[in-house]
Each structure stands twice: as structure tokens, then as C-alpha cells.
Design an enzyme around this catalytic site. Structure first.
Site, short mmCIF file in Angstrom:
data_model
loop_
_atom_site.label_atom_id
_atom_site.label_comp_id
_atom_site.label_asym_id
_atom_site.label_seq_id
_atom_site.Cartn_x
_atom_site.Cartn_y
_atom_site.Cartn_z
CG ASN A 8 -24.91 -18.20 19.85
OD1 ASN A 8 -25.12 -17.22 20.57
ND2 ASN A 8 -25.43 -19.39 20.10
CD1 TRP A 9 -19.88 -13.67 19.87
CD2 TRP A 9 -19.95 -11.80 21.09
NE1 TRP A 9 -19.10 -12.74 19.24
CE2 TRP A 9 -19.12 -11.58 19.97
CE3 TRP A 9 -20.16 -10.77 22.00
CZ2 TRP A 9 -18.49 -10.36 19.73
CZ3 TRP A 9 -19.54 -9.54 21.77
CH2 TRP A 9 -18.71 -9.34 20.65
CE LYS A 10 -23.32 -21.67 22.24
NZ LYS A 10 -23.21 -23.11 22.56
CG HIS A 88 -28.94 -22.41 20.40
ND1 HIS A 88 -28.52 -23.24 21.42
CD2 HIS A 88 -27.86 -22.21 19.61
CE1 HIS A 88 -27.24 -23.52 21.26
NE2 HIS A 88 -26.81 -22.91 20.16
CD GLU A 90 -26.41 -23.37 24.45
OE1 GLU A 90 -25.31 -23.88 24.19
OE2 GLU A 90 -26.60 -22.14 24.45
CD GLU A 160 -26.99 -24.88 16.79
OE1 GLU A 160 -25.99 -24.17 16.97
OE2 GLU A 160 -27.98 -24.84 17.52
N GLY A 166 -20.64 -27.52 21.76
CA GLY A 166 -19.80 -27.25 22.91
C GLY A 166 -19.08 -28.46 23.47
CB SER A 204 -17.65 -29.01 18.06
OG SER A 204 -18.14 -29.13 19.38
N GLY A 225 -20.16 -21.15 17.87
CA GLY A 225 -20.31 -20.83 19.28
C GLY A 225 -18.99 -20.46 19.91
N GLY A 226 -18.34 -21.43 20.56
CA GLY A 226 -17.13 -21.16 21.32
C GLY A 226 -16.04 -20.47 20.53
#
Length: 243
Positions: A8-10, A88, A90, A160, A166, A204, A225-226
Site C-alpha cells: 500500500n503506497w498510500k 483502511h 485512515e 490492522e 506507521g 509496521s 505500508g511504509g
């Protein structure tokens, strides 16, 4: 069943940077990989990411028509997407998406032939209050009316814990195992065939903890994610998932 790793590049990316990142990715035998860039870069990845599945980060709860600024499930399918992330944390927190909104989007995705990756999970306040299973159970219950007609390979769930996304603070193996086992049991109560529904862990995930997480029962891959923005880290996670 091969594990699934979703990047997931967000809200990250530029054309040149995307090319550099993609150049560092290579196929991993025995693993399914899906990349979910922002909407503007879906076409770039569709042309460039050979051997890697394409997914979106969101979709509209509405069909094509007078919904300015929205992107429909049919448009995503037209671009070659196989998957779409739905619900998600977010989206739930920043854009007030409700459980009902998530269910409506899941229905749209399935109708268009997309595999929704439905995110569920609790906040730190909810975990500290002992409400983990109540929250996760409520989020699952919102999807229940859709399940009777679905096969196990038509959707994916992603646990999640919101407090781990994150933050650099991953849930412990024990915390992940108990929630994934709960989700699997919930699914099996609805349909025995759901033993093969993939349940991903997100929050994470790093090369240092990926192997331990992916070794757990009922953890069928990761929503990354990151680390998905770093080709070396993402490839290391993929290799851990493939075993």
C-alpha cells in the site's frame, strides 16, 4: 495456498520515483504480490509491473455517473486492477467511513469482479479497554449479509491494529495470533469453505519481524505500508513470506 503480500503506497509517488522502485522488485516464487499505488499511477503500474498484481487503495460506493471526484469499481477493473483496499483505518478515521460504507464498497467491488481487501482493527483506546474482539466482531458483522454468495477467493481480510500502523510498533506475535484465530473462527461459523479466505496482517511489518508474523497460523500474508516504498525492504518481506 501461496501467501499474499500487498504493498500500500498510500499517498506517495511520482512517475520517476515509481520507476526506480519498480526496477528494484523481482518476482518471488510461491508468493502472490499486489501493489496499490494512488489512483493517478494505476495506469503506469498496469503497463510496468509485469508479474505483479495491481490494486487500488479505495473505490466509490456508487456506480458510474454524477459523482464528481469519485472512482468507480468498473473504472478500476477497466484499468486491470484485481484488488482494492477497502475500509483502511485512515479512511475510517480521516474520512469518517462507517462499517456500512465499507460493506457498500465491498459489494461494489465484488460486483465488478475485484477482490476487496477489507481492513479491520481496533484503536489503542479500544485495546486498552479490552474491546478488541467486540470491535473486530462488529466490523466483521457489517459484512455478514454479503458472505452467503461469496467464495473464499473473492475477498481478503486484513487485520490492522490501528495503533501499530506507521508507528513502528508492531503487535506482538501473541496479539496477532489471537485476533487472527478469532477472525478465522468467525468465518468458519459462517461457511466451512472460508478456511481458505486469506487473512493478512498489517501494521509496521518490517524485514526484522516479518518471518515471525508470517509463521503464525491464520496469517496468510501482509498488508505493507511504509516498507512497500523501499524496494529492498519490500523484497526482504516478500522473501520471508514465501518462506
Amino acid at each position: 495456498m501461496n501467501k499474499l503480500v500487498v504493498g500500500n503506497w498510500k499517498m506517495n509517488g511520482r512517475l520517476a520515483a515509481n520507476e526506480a522502485l519498480l526496477a528494484g522488485l523481482v518476482p518471488v516464487a510461491g508468493l502472490e504480490v499486489v501493489l496499490c499505488p494512488p489512483f493517478p499511477y494505476l495506469a503506469q503500474l498496469a503497463q510496468r509491473a509485469g508479474g505483479v498484481g495491481l490494486g487500488a487503495q479505495n473505490l466509490s460506493a456508487f456506480d458510474d455517473g454524477a459523482c464528481t471526484g469519485e472512482v468507480s469499481a468498473g473504472m478500476l477493473a477497466d484499468l486491470g486492477c484485481s484488488h482494492v483496499i477497502i475500509g483502511h483505518s485512515e479512511r475510517r478515521a480521516l474520512f469518517a467511513e462507517s462499517d456500512a460504507d465499507v460493506a457498500a464498497k465491498m459489494a461494489r467491488a465484488v460486483a465488478a469482479g475485484l477482490r476487496p481487501i477489507v481492513c479491520i482493527g481496533e484503536s489503542l483506546v479500544e485495546r486498552d479497554a479490552g474491546l478488541v474482539f467486540e470491535v473486530v466482531g462488529r466490523q466483521l458483522a457489517a459484512l455478514e449479509s454479503l458472505l452467503p454468495t461469496l467464495a473464499a477467493d473473492q475477498f481478503v481480510l486484513a487485520y490492522e491494529p490501528v495503533w501499530a500502523i506507521g508507528s513502528g510498533r508492531a503487535a506482538s506475535a501473541e496479539q496477532v495470533a489471537e485476533v487472527h484465530d478469532f477472525i478465522r473462527a468467525w468465518l468458519l461459523e459462517r461457511k466451512p469453505a472460508f478456511v481458505t479466505v486469506r487473512i493478512l496482517y498489517g501494521g509496521s511489518v518490517k524485514p526484522e519481524n516479518a518471518a515471525a508474523l508470517f509463521a503464525l497460523d491464520n496469517v496468510d500474508g501482509g498488508l505493507i505500508g511504509g516498507a512497500a516504498l523501499d524496494a529492498a525492504a519490500f523484497m526482504a518481506i516478500c522473501r520471508q513470506a514465501a518462506g
